[in-house]
Design an enzyme around this catalytic site. Structure first.
Site, PDB file in Angstrom:
ATOM      1  N   ASP A 149       0.865  -1.180   0.000  1.00  0.00           N
ATOM      2  CA  ASP A 149       0.000   0.000   0.000  1.00  0.00           C
ATOM      3  C   ASP A 149       0.904   1.233   0.000  1.00  0.00           C
ATOM      4  O   ASP A 149       2.114   1.159   0.257  1.00  0.00           O
ATOM      5  CB  ASP A 149      -0.972  -0.005   1.191  1.00  0.00           C
ATOM      6  CG  ASP A 149      -2.184   0.910   0.928  1.00  0.00           C
ATOM      7  OD1 ASP A 149      -2.151   1.704  -0.041  1.00  0.00           O
ATOM      8  OD2 ASP A 149      -3.168   0.848   1.688  1.00  0.00           O
TER       9      ASP A 149
HETATM   10  C1  NOJ Z   1      -4.148   3.812   0.036  1.00  0.00           C
HETATM   11  C2  NOJ Z   1      -5.298   2.906   0.339  1.00  0.00           C
HETATM   12  O1  NOJ Z   1      -5.118   2.309   1.595  1.00  0.00           O
HETATM   13  C3  NOJ Z   1      -5.530   1.828  -0.689  1.00  0.00           C
HETATM   14  O2  NOJ Z   1      -6.762   1.219  -0.421  1.00  0.00           O
HETATM   15  C4  NOJ Z   1      -5.502   2.402  -2.064  1.00  0.00           C
HETATM   16  O3  NOJ Z   1      -5.791   1.408  -3.014  1.00  0.00           O
HETATM   17  C5  NOJ Z   1      -4.115   2.973  -2.314  1.00  0.00           C
HETATM   18  N1  NOJ Z   1      -3.812   3.999  -1.311  1.00  0.00           N
HETATM   19  C6  NOJ Z   1      -3.987   3.591  -3.696  1.00  0.00           C
HETATM   20  O4  NOJ Z   1      -4.713   4.743  -3.776  1.00  0.00           O
END
Ligand code: NOJ
Length: 757
Positions: free
Chosen positions: A284
């Site tokens: 993430d």
């Molecule tokens: C942070 C989030 O936790 C995740 O769910 C998301 O897909 C990614 N960033 C990309 O935006």
């Protein structure tokens, strides 16, 4: 929705893909996509480049970014959704980098792209995976038209903590329901077929346990015993890995002391080795680097080392791979085989998407706008949950000719959409005010916003709202939370309606007019008082673009509500976490053994008031249980039966019951099947959802509903993740929600058997 809908989509998608192939073949001259051959030509830098994903909005105008593309340092870009920019970046990658490997463009397409559907928790309330699959087909098509080939969905987090703002993105508290929804979304995006490439790649996230952050505070610590991981939190992830989800995303959080992005046990041992997941793992956003903040590593080099060894194949947003992986390989701390394995996984996905042959954005295909909106409306209708309906105030009778429409969520094209709607088109939104005026006539709808936002504390406009109510036949008060109050990093400790919304409701209630309260939000709120005041109460979630029309159809009875709660609603915050699939305990709570706080005699003897698993002040039950939702008709269940009282190992039995529509309204009901493994070598939940069916019955009709249960579905895991199926007694219920009482039993025969994982 016409049956031809999916076919129609398939046809236009086929045309799109065909056009794209022709379009790109003319430019690319039929580029090769032999992953092993490509791998053998790549330098170490080029390999590491494939393992890097950067945020790239407007990046085609950024010279430094373009330089990285030319050098082959960018395997994937997220958040670029302008087809021209995507094509420009792709052209640079194809024509100006040494090997011309196409970039993979990713985006959060969570509950819609341009057209917004109900937020995930609302979609879960439909209990309708077939419908959700159709919805995901639309999201995929709209995103595909913008050049997006990878979504960061489905979210498979399980949560029963409404303080956590990201409960909005989940499909609720139950592993079975989350799994069914996750599988549906996965299929809707991928649109697998033999003769065409993967449509939009998917991502199971957030691995693992994110939904149980301590105190519901986002990014907080996660501690889950391994046995619970296997029996609850891993269930949807394992199912999606088996179903061929393309990628996994790590969680921001630590799990039992190890940040997920550096957790070798989780990513390599469980996911890649035990489950044999052959897609790739993306971290993430920034979470590889955040291992430093967790206190797990001291610097970025160590962060890269931990992550790559653990099994993170692609780093999102931070750049520790770009900056340190080469050094780590040169110093023999990371093997080339490990890098090759990561790159092979990434290139294989690009190949499966057809990116080598067709790297550019396909010429846009026209999408059936009207049908898409109808589908969004159908999803919103099925997601809305009727929680209360005193004296059948709903549906509105013919006598209701004029309405006071009140509240900050009654006419806000943006706020009804919910979280994660970066590309959503607010122009498509139909608000309740728009829909009600169109149906009842503008002159018959008295609209008073009353509060400028859901957080407004000013009571200045209440008098106007009261006046409007007094002049009308009934009041519909639409309250809730603005989109920004749920989603990532939007945790709340107080879960009452924010601002002066409760006071507004109280003021309107005092008029004595029938009062319908509609709540638009993406988490369970504390609504015990409101539920007493309301004549009727509808939980509409953030219903998306077509929320207004969906609500109108329900309130005027064009359709009966059929949504069911995908998560238990607490009476008060102190009860969190509360969920139906809990363990029995040695002292199960019961009404017999609970003396209410106010009834306790003064100076009672300590054990005289009942020593069981309850709160003195609020008992042990939620305000509304999992699976709950009313209808305009009266459904009744009877005659539960099993095809045999004995189930042999590796066999199946049928459980059935009769569903009667005893009311005078045609309606859909979600029939739910629950089981309980009464005694096992590790304690099992008091009830577990194992099946659901959406049934339409005309007034007066009855139908026999059947569910098959195989011995395999009765399996569970021991503390090391070994699958067990044990003989013994099982309770089985069929009914309308998780508190159903219609029960029978069967016996699973043959002593303990285990399957190898
Ligand atoms: C942070 C989030 O936790 C995740 O769910 C998301 O897909 C990614 N960033 C990309 O935006």
């Amino acid at each position: 929705m016409p049956k031809s809908f999916s076919k129609y989509f398939k046809r236009i998608l086929f045309t799109a893909v065909l056009t794209a192939i022709l379009f790109s073949c003319s430019r690319e001259n039929g580029r090769q996509a032999n992953v092993e051959e490509l791998l053998s030509q790549m330098s170490l830098d080029e390999k590491i480049g494939q393992m890097c994903q950067l945020h790239g909005e407007n990046a085609s105008h950024d010279t430094a970014f373009l330089h990285l593309v030319r050098q082959g340092w960018i395997g994937s870009v997220l958040n670029e959704t302008d087809p021209n920019q995507i094509n420009a970046l792709q052209k640079t990658a194809i024509e100006e980098s040494r090997l011309g490997i196409p970039i993979l463009f990713g985006r959060d397409v969570i509950h819609g792209f341009k057209t917004i559907f109900p937020v995930n928790l609302g979609l879960a309330a439909t209990f309708n995976p077939e419908l959700v699959k159709k919805c995901a087909e639309v999201w995929a098509s709209e995103a595909f038209n913008s050049g997006i080939r990878w979504t960061f969905a489905p979210s498979l987090d399980i949560s029963y903590d409404p303080r956590w703002g990201r409960i909005a993105e989940t499909y609720g508290e139950d592993p079975y329901l989350v799994t069914q929804m996750g599988l549906a979304v996965n299929e809707g995006f991928q649109q697998k077929s033999k003769d065409k490439p993967l449509f939009v790649a998917t991502c199971a996230k957030h691995f693992a346990g994110y939904g149980t952050v301590e105190g519901g505070r986002d990014y907080n610590t996660v501690a889950i015993p391994e046995i619970e991981l296997h029996n609850t939190y891993f269930i949807p992830f394992k199912a999606l890995a088996d179903a061929g989800v393309n990628t996994f995303m790590t969680s921001f959080t630590e799990l039992n002391g190890v940040p997920a992005s550096g957790d070798k046990w989780l990513l390599r041992n469980i996911l890649k080795e035990t489950w044999k997941f052959d897609g790739f793992v993306v971290s993430d956003w920034g979470s590889v680097r955040e291992q430093i903040d967790h206190g797990y590593v001291t610097n970025e080099e160590e962060a890269a080392l931990k992550a790559v060894i653990a099994g993170v194949d692609m780093e999102m947003a931070s750049t520790t791979y770009r900056d340190y992986l080469k050094k780590l390989v040169d110093e023999k701390k990371v093997s080339l085989a490990l890098i090759d394995d990561a790159v092979r996984r990434i290139l294989t996905l690009k190949k499966n998407l057809g990116l080598f042959e067709s790297p550019y954005v396909s010429p846009p295909v026209s999408l059936p706008a009207k049908e898409i909106l109808l589908l969004a409306k159908q999803a919103a209708i099925q997601s809305m949950v009727l929680l209360k309906n005193d004296q059948n105030v709903l549906p509105f009778s013919e006598n209701i000719k004029s309405l006071a429409l009140i509240g900050p969520m009654a006419n806000d094209k943006y706020e009804q959409l919910g979280t994660w709607i970066f590309d959503g088109d607010t122009n498509l939104s139909i608000t309740p005010l728009m829909a009600f005026r169109a149906h009842y006539g503008t002159e018959n709808i008295r609209y008073v916003k009353a509060l400028s936002t859901t957080r407004d504390n000013s009571e200045k406009a209440f008098a106007e709202a009261i006046h409007a109510t007094k002049q009308s036949d009934a009041a519909v008060v639409i309250v809730g939370e603005e989109s920004i109050l749920t989603g990532e990093a939007h945790s709340r400790a107080h879960l009452h309606l924010p601002g002066a919304q409760e006071k507004l409701i109280e003021a309107i209630a005092k008029t004595g007019k029938p009062l319908v309260i509609v709540i638009m939000t993406s988490r369970p709120l504390i609504i015990d008082q409101i539920s007493i005041i309301a004549s009727a109460l509808i939980y509409a979630w953030h219903p998306g673009s077509m929320g207004g029309e969906a609500l109108l159809d329900i309130l005027r009875g064009k359709v009966s509500p059929s949504g069911k709660l995908p998560v238990s609603f607490p009476i008060t915050e102190g009860q969190i976490p509360i969920y139906y699939r809990h363990k029995k305990t040695g002292r199960p709570a019961s009404y017999k053994s609970w003396t209410k706080l106010e009834d306790i005699p003064v100076r009672s003897f300590q054990t005289s008031i009942g020593n069981t698993n309850h709160y003195l002040d609020i008992g042990f039950e939620p305000l509304y249980p999992f699976g709950y939702g009313l209808s305009y008709t009266k459904f009744e269940y009877s005659n539960i039966q099993v095809s045999s009282s004995l189930l042999n190992m590796n066999e199946t039995l049928i459980v059935s019951a009769i569903l009667h529509n005893k009311g005078n309204v045609d309606a859909e009901e979600v029939t739910q099947l629950y089981i309980q493994d009464v005694t096992a070598s590790y304690t099992r939940p008091v009830k577990e959802l194992k099946g659901l069916k959406r049934i339409f019955l005309k007034a007066g009709e009855s139908q026999k509903i059947e569910f098959r249960i195989s011995s395999r579905e009765l399996a569970f895991y021991d503390a090391r993740g070994k699958e067990l199926i044990e003989e013994g007694l099982f309770n089985v219920w069929i009914g309308t929600d998780s508190q159903t009482k219609l029960k029978t039993v069967f016996q699973l025969t043959k002593s303990e058997t285990s399957y190898e994982n």
